[in-house]
Design a protein around this motif. Structure first.
Motif, short mmCIF file in Angstrom:
data_model
loop_
_atom_site.label_atom_id
_atom_site.label_comp_id
_atom_site.label_asym_id
_atom_site.label_seq_id
_atom_site.Cartn_x
_atom_site.Cartn_y
_atom_site.Cartn_z
N PHE A 233 0.81 -1.22 0.00
CA PHE A 233 0.00 0.00 0.00
C PHE A 233 0.84 1.27 0.00
N PRO A 234 1.86 1.40 0.86
CA PRO A 234 2.69 2.60 0.77
C PRO A 234 3.44 2.68 -0.58
N TYR A 235 3.82 1.52 -1.11
CA TYR A 235 4.53 1.54 -2.39
C TYR A 235 3.61 1.99 -3.52
N LEU A 236 2.37 1.56 -3.48
CA LEU A 236 1.40 2.02 -4.48
C LEU A 236 1.17 3.53 -4.35
N GLY A 237 1.13 4.04 -3.13
CA GLY A 237 1.03 5.48 -2.93
C GLY A 237 2.24 6.22 -3.47
N LEU B 290 4.13 5.22 -5.93
CA LEU B 290 4.01 5.21 -7.39
C LEU B 290 2.98 6.22 -7.87
N TRP B 291 1.89 6.36 -7.13
CA TRP B 291 0.85 7.31 -7.50
C TRP B 291 1.41 8.73 -7.53
N PHE B 292 2.15 9.10 -6.48
CA PHE B 292 2.73 10.44 -6.42
C PHE B 292 3.81 10.62 -7.48
N LEU B 293 4.64 9.61 -7.67
CA LEU B 293 5.69 9.72 -8.69
C LEU B 293 5.11 9.91 -10.09
N SER B 294 4.05 9.19 -10.38
CA SER B 294 3.48 9.26 -11.72
C SER B 294 2.86 10.62 -12.02
N ARG B 295 2.61 11.41 -11.00
CA ARG B 295 2.06 12.74 -11.19
C ARG B 295 3.11 13.84 -11.21
N SER B 296 4.35 13.47 -11.00
CA SER B 296 5.43 14.46 -10.99
C SER B 296 5.97 14.65 -12.41
N PRO B 297 5.94 15.88 -12.91
CA PRO B 297 6.49 16.12 -14.25
C PRO B 297 8.01 15.99 -14.30
N GLN B 298 8.66 16.02 -13.15
CA GLN B 298 10.11 15.91 -13.12
C GLN B 298 10.60 14.47 -13.10
N MET B 299 9.71 13.53 -12.88
CA MET B 299 10.09 12.12 -12.80
C MET B 299 10.38 11.58 -14.19
N ALA C 89 12.63 5.79 -15.64
CA ALA C 89 12.82 5.41 -14.24
C ALA C 89 11.48 5.03 -13.60
N LEU C 90 10.43 5.74 -13.96
CA LEU C 90 9.11 5.40 -13.44
C LEU C 90 8.72 3.98 -13.87
N TYR C 91 9.02 3.64 -15.10
CA TYR C 91 8.76 2.27 -15.57
C TYR C 91 9.56 1.26 -14.74
N GLY C 92 10.75 1.65 -14.33
CA GLY C 92 11.55 0.77 -13.47
C GLY C 92 10.88 0.54 -12.13
N PHE C 93 10.32 1.61 -11.55
CA PHE C 93 9.61 1.45 -10.28
C PHE C 93 8.36 0.58 -10.45
N TYR C 94 7.66 0.77 -11.57
CA TYR C 94 6.51 -0.10 -11.85
C TYR C 94 6.96 -1.54 -12.10
N GLY C 95 8.14 -1.70 -12.68
CA GLY C 95 8.67 -3.03 -12.91
C GLY C 95 8.88 -3.81 -11.62
N THR C 96 9.10 -3.09 -10.54
CA THR C 96 9.23 -3.76 -9.24
C THR C 96 7.92 -4.46 -8.88
N LEU C 97 6.80 -3.87 -9.26
CA LEU C 97 5.52 -4.53 -9.03
C LEU C 97 5.41 -5.80 -9.87
N VAL C 98 5.94 -5.75 -11.08
CA VAL C 98 5.95 -6.96 -11.92
C VAL C 98 6.79 -8.04 -11.24
N PHE C 99 7.93 -7.64 -10.70
CA PHE C 99 8.78 -8.58 -9.97
C PHE C 99 8.01 -9.23 -8.83
N VAL C 100 7.28 -8.43 -8.07
CA VAL C 100 6.49 -8.97 -6.96
C VAL C 100 5.41 -9.90 -7.49
N ALA C 101 4.74 -9.49 -8.58
CA ALA C 101 3.68 -10.31 -9.16
C ALA C 101 4.20 -11.65 -9.67
#
Length: 99
Positions: free
Chosen positions: A13-17, A19-28, A32-44
């Motif tokens: 839950f904190p990790y999803l939060g 990701l939610w904040f990161l995905s809304r940052s224009p500076q991200m 790299a954001l895809y890499g953070f989402y890839g961590t969810l794939v790893f968990v899945a």
């Protein structure tokens, strides 16, 4: 006492939060954001692989090399995306500051 499985599930839950904040940052950086989402794939991938290792071999995932290595590939790919994405952002920032 909270089991490690429960703690692991709650940590999503904190990790999803995050990701939610990161995905809304224009500076991200997108890569790299895809890499953070890839961590969810790893968990899945890791969760069913761990269940399979336990049911089929009676062992934890860490003890079944081919399954463990296969799951870890997804973490490695996620880390590569993170490094490439932030590296690209640093290079772009240097070029911007030089002009």
């Amino acid at each position: 006492m909270i089991s490690k499985e429960t703690l692991f599930a709650l940590s999503l839950f904190p990790y999803l939060g995050f990701l939610w904040f990161l995905s809304r940052s224009p500076q991200m950086p997108r890569l790299a954001l895809y890499g953070f989402y890839g961590t969810l794939v790893f968990v899945a991938i890791t969760i069913p692989a761990g269940i399979y290792a336990q049911l089929h071999y009676g062992e934890s995932l860490a003890n079944i090399d081919w399954l463990h290595g296969g799951a870890e590939v997804f973490l490695t790919l996620s880390n590569i995306l993170l490094v490439l994405g932030f590296g690209q952002a640093v290079r772009q920032l240097k070029i911007k500051n030089e002009n």
